[in-house]
Design an enzyme around this catalytic site. Structure first.
Site, PDB file in Angstrom:
ATOM      1  N   HIS A 161      -6.929 -11.868   2.201  1.00  0.00           N
ATOM      2  CA  HIS A 161      -8.365 -11.420   2.466  1.00  0.00           C
ATOM      3  C   HIS A 161      -9.108 -11.542   1.104  1.00  0.00           C
ATOM      4  O   HIS A 161      -8.596 -11.056   0.096  1.00  0.00           O
ATOM      5  CB  HIS A 161      -8.337 -10.250   3.157  1.00  0.00           C
ATOM      6  CG  HIS A 161      -8.099 -10.502   4.735  1.00  0.00           C
ATOM      7  ND1 HIS A 161      -7.539  -9.311   5.086  1.00  0.00           N
ATOM      8  CD2 HIS A 161      -8.155 -11.458   5.658  1.00  0.00           C
ATOM      9  CE1 HIS A 161      -7.210  -9.652   6.619  1.00  0.00           C
ATOM     10  NE2 HIS A 161      -7.551 -10.928   6.606  1.00  0.00           N
TER      11      HIS A 161
ATOM     12  N   GLU B 155      -4.608  -2.589   4.074  1.00  0.00           N
ATOM     13  CA  GLU B 155      -4.206  -3.305   3.243  1.00  0.00           C
ATOM     14  C   GLU B 155      -4.652  -3.019   1.763  1.00  0.00           C
ATOM     15  O   GLU B 155      -5.466  -2.262   1.553  1.00  0.00           O
ATOM     16  CB  GLU B 155      -4.304  -4.830   3.560  1.00  0.00           C
ATOM     17  CG  GLU B 155      -5.782  -5.253   3.452  1.00  0.00           C
ATOM     18  CD  GLU B 155      -6.153  -6.776   4.034  1.00  0.00           C
ATOM     19  OE1 GLU B 155      -5.227  -7.270   4.591  1.00  0.00           O
ATOM     20  OE2 GLU B 155      -7.347  -7.100   3.913  1.00  0.00           O
TER      21      GLU B 155
END
Length: 293
Positions: free
Chosen positions: A248, A210
């Protein structure tokens, strides 16, 4: 064969009586994982579900029950101390599920673990599963199928998505590892890729990254120079705006670094077949395997 955990793994749950700890300990036991002990300070001598003995310390659980892997569901303020306690007690693998562990706490833990044999997975991760043998964490066990594909991911949800696609295609998994998305953590992509590379029962890998940081670029360089098995990839966050954290703690494009385009380009240059969307991860893995013959 598998990596990190198998049917003989003996697990101690730190925080086994908490709301989340008890829920997921129960699910792991139902899956067939050997949960041999729980640890909750002040509750030593009690039992979880009238079966699993609870100890005040991890050292007692290791000594009395032969626990060799710890799973941590301790709240964020105490999670780092829980990791340190498990490592000191001799656990070979520590899997920290806890989300929101302070970054400075993790910096200290990384320094504490230097030179020790303990492997840390997480924090803020879904855990590790070797299908049909051992599930440690919060992943839904029923979607997994025993087989030969490794899955390593910074995203828990996308791990499940990739696994679901693989299983639907009739493709089983060797071991799936969620490394978590925090900026300071334990195992990184390269650590897990090395284990897959050396495991004769892992024939190919899906790597799910990511935005944020440079872990995927470093992994790409390692793959280019060392990986003997086909790798398919996916990078989440293609449409994320710079400077805004997405999900995150580590998923942020800062100073123009860590974009999905950069990571995708690095992986493709290393020979990784990158999926154009999360819906095509399983099919992309099939193509990568076919290309290698």
């Amino acid at each position: 064969m598998s990596i990190l955990v198998n049917k003989d793994t003996r697990v101690v749950f730190q925080g086994i009586t908490g709301a989340f700890g008890s829920q997921h300990a129960r699910a792991c036991i139902e899956y067939g994982t050997k949960v041999v002990a729980g640890v909750v300070p002040g509750r030593g001598g009690q039992r979880f579900e009238d079966k699993v003995p609870i100890y005040d310390t991890v050292a007692q659980a290791v000594r009395s029950e032969g626990a060799d892997v710890s799973c941590i569901f301790v709240p964020p303020p105490g999670a780092a101390d829980a990791i340190a306690e498990a490592a000191e007690a001799g656990c070979r693998v520590v899997i920290c599920i806890t989300e929101g562990v302070p970054v400075l706490d993790m910096v200290k833990i990384r320094r504490f673990l230097e030179g020790k044999s303990t492997i840390l997975v997480g924090p803020n991760c879904p855990g590790v599963i070797t299908p049909g043998e051992c599930k440690i964490g919060i992943m839904p066990g029923h979607i997994h199928k025993k087989g030969n594909i490794g899955v390593v991911s910074r995203s828990g949800t996308l791990t499940y998505e990739a696994v679901g696609q693989l299983s639907a295609l009739g493709i089983g998994q060797s071991t799936c590892v969620g490394i978590g998305g925090d900026p300071v953590a334990g195992l990184d992509f390269i650590d897990v890729l090395k284990l897959y590379n050396e495991d004769p029962e892992t024939h190919g890998v899906i790597l799910i990254g990511e935005i944020g940081g440079t872990a995927e670029q470093r992994a790409a360089e390692w793959i280019k120079n060392n990986m003997k098995k086909p790798v398919a990839g996916f990078i989440a966050g293609r449409t994320a705006p710079p400077g805004k954290r997405m999900g995150h703690a580590g998923a942020i494009i800062a100073g123009g670094q860590g974009t999905a385009a950069e990571k995708t380009a690095a992986l493709e240059a290393a020979g990784v077949l990158v999926s154009p969307s999360p819906a095509e991860m399983g099919v992309t893995l099939q193509k990568a395997m076919a290309a290698r013959g």
